[in-house]
Motif scaffolding. Sequence first.
Motif, short mmCIF file in Angstrom:
data_model
loop_
_atom_site.label_atom_id
_atom_site.label_comp_id
_atom_site.label_asym_id
_atom_site.label_seq_id
_atom_site.Cartn_x
_atom_site.Cartn_y
_atom_site.Cartn_z
N ALA A 176 0.47 -1.43 -0.33
CA ALA A 176 0.22 0.65 -0.31
C ALA A 176 0.99 1.10 -0.04
CB ALA A 176 -1.11 0.07 1.02
N LEU A 177 2.60 1.51 0.79
CA LEU A 177 3.12 2.44 0.85
C LEU A 177 3.31 2.85 -0.96
CD1 LEU A 177 4.40 1.94 3.99
CD2 LEU A 177 3.17 3.78 3.56
N ALA A 178 4.03 1.46 -0.93
CA ALA A 178 4.96 1.07 -3.09
C ALA A 178 3.35 2.12 -3.49
CB ALA A 178 5.24 0.25 -3.29
N LYS A 179 2.68 1.80 -3.39
CA LYS A 179 1.27 2.56 -4.38
C LYS A 179 1.51 3.73 -4.25
CE LYS A 179 -1.57 -1.77 -4.98
NZ LYS A 179 -2.41 -2.13 -4.74
N ALA A 180 1.35 4.24 -2.98
CA ALA A 180 1.07 6.47 -2.24
C ALA A 180 2.44 6.44 -2.89
CB ALA A 180 1.60 5.85 -1.09
N TYR A 181 3.88 5.97 -4.11
CA TYR A 181 4.30 6.65 -4.48
C TYR A 181 3.87 7.71 -5.43
CZ TYR A 181 8.64 4.92 -1.47
OH TYR A 181 9.64 4.66 -0.96
N ALA A 182 2.60 7.38 -6.25
CA ALA A 182 2.07 7.80 -7.30
C ALA A 182 1.26 8.67 -6.70
CB ALA A 182 1.04 6.96 -7.86
N ASP A 183 0.30 8.93 -5.46
CA ASP A 183 -0.79 9.75 -4.65
C ASP A 183 0.45 9.70 -3.63
OD1 ASP A 183 -2.06 11.59 -3.90
OD2 ASP A 183 -3.47 9.43 -4.59
N PRO A 184 1.25 10.94 -3.45
CA PRO A 184 1.56 10.70 -1.31
C PRO A 184 1.02 10.95 -0.58
CG PRO A 184 3.27 12.42 -2.70
CD PRO A 184 2.15 11.29 -3.73
N GLU A 185 0.10 11.82 -0.72
CA GLU A 185 -0.52 13.21 -0.11
C GLU A 185 -1.33 12.70 1.05
OE1 GLU A 185 0.24 16.00 0.06
OE2 GLU A 185 2.04 15.84 -1.65
N PRO A 186 -2.10 11.69 0.81
CA PRO A 186 -2.56 11.05 1.67
C PRO A 186 -2.03 10.08 2.58
CG PRO A 186 -3.83 10.29 -0.01
CD PRO A 186 -2.88 11.58 0.04
N VAL A 187 -0.58 9.64 2.76
CA VAL A 187 0.12 9.20 3.54
C VAL A 187 1.30 10.15 4.00
CG1 VAL A 187 1.81 7.55 4.20
CG2 VAL A 187 0.29 6.96 1.85
N ILE A 188 1.50 11.12 3.64
CA ILE A 188 1.93 12.47 3.81
C ILE A 188 1.00 13.15 5.11
CG2 ILE A 188 3.09 14.85 3.68
CD1 ILE A 188 3.95 13.70 1.15
N ALA A 189 0.24 13.55 4.67
CA ALA A 189 -0.42 13.39 6.17
C ALA A 189 -0.76 13.24 7.04
CB ALA A 189 -2.09 14.06 4.76
N SER A 190 -0.92 11.74 6.82
CA SER A 190 -1.54 11.05 7.78
C SER A 190 -0.45 10.84 8.52
CB SER A 190 -1.94 9.58 8.02
OG SER A 190 -1.77 8.65 8.69
N PHE A 191 1.32 11.16 8.09
CA PHE A 191 2.46 11.07 8.94
C PHE A 191 2.62 11.94 9.85
CE2 PHE A 191 6.34 12.39 9.07
CZ PHE A 191 7.63 11.75 9.68
N THR A 192 2.17 13.77 9.17
CA THR A 192 1.78 14.82 10.02
C THR A 192 1.26 14.72 10.90
OG1 THR A 192 3.04 15.63 7.30
CG2 THR A 192 1.66 17.41 9.31
N THR A 193 0.26 14.64 10.74
CA THR A 193 -0.25 14.24 12.22
C THR A 193 0.03 13.54 13.12
OG1 THR A 193 -2.76 14.77 10.63
CG2 THR A 193 -2.94 13.68 13.17
N ALA A 194 0.33 12.42 12.72
CA ALA A 194 0.45 11.74 14.07
C ALA A 194 2.06 12.40 13.93
CB ALA A 194 1.55 10.04 13.77
N ALA A 195 3.01 12.74 13.65
CA ALA A 195 4.47 13.52 14.10
C ALA A 195 3.89 14.29 14.86
CB ALA A 195 4.94 14.14 12.42
N GLU A 196 3.19 15.44 14.10
CA GLU A 196 2.75 16.99 15.20
C GLU A 196 1.88 16.21 16.69
OE1 GLU A 196 1.30 19.97 11.51
OE2 GLU A 196 0.08 18.16 12.83
#
Length: 263
Positions: free
Chosen positions: A162-182
């Motif tokens: 699922a993460l590999a597929k997200a390389y083509a559309d990374p924004e949802p993963v980046i948003a989820s990571f950013t929320t957790a990191a914040e």
Amino acid sequence: MTRIWHQSVNELQHLQVYKKALEDHGREVMGSEAELVVHGLPSGTYGGLSATAALGNAYAYHRLLGCVIENAIEAEREGYDAFVIGSFSEPFLREIRSAVDIPVASLTEAGLLVGCSLGRYIGLVSNAPAVQWMTRTAVDKHGLGARVLDVVALDPALDEPALAKAYADPEPVIASFTTAAERLVARGADVIIPAEGVLAELLMRHGVRAVAGAPIMDVVAVAWAYALMQIRLWSTTGLRVGRAWHHRRDDPALVARLAEQPR
């Protein structure tokens, strides 16, 4: 030229975008200083499952990842200068260091040790609860619990495909990571480590370098740099792994004989 064997625990035939990202990243980070050679596990290792789905079981972990030790021995035989365990599951780090005489680095250990130089408290964000648990276990194994604020997982959880597929559309993963990191930074984390290789590469590839004033560690580059540091120290100062206790080798001939035996 210096050569580093990077050992992923993924079946990279099915994650070509990740393999290419690692290779491109390695050239960017090390340039002419070293050649990075990326290795994965054989296709079919996980029987159609992802690494995240398979490795939570201790017996499966032992059976499926035992080959990583043999790969480290093979790397030494082939003249590689260092072996990097490219997984936060950190398979058999002690056993590998007990079997080979070349430097061995891991994403988990290198990231944690460098993180201690960047801030008082480290926060780690993994991709899923199974990897979150393995990372917490590794933190305890390295005796660094007092320096780790917490280990959390993405919500929703994502396995490696699922993460590999997200390389083509990374924004949802980046948003989820950013929320957790914040949330970790708000609780006191000084530095954030993405605690899964495919996730870490996605973030670095898309320029995620800081959240709420806390640096996001390029943990894969850190592990490679850590390996290069060890190679240099091995060469210039004669520094070696301690053999008295944790990585003891009372009978080198026994270790050599076992390493020659087919599994």
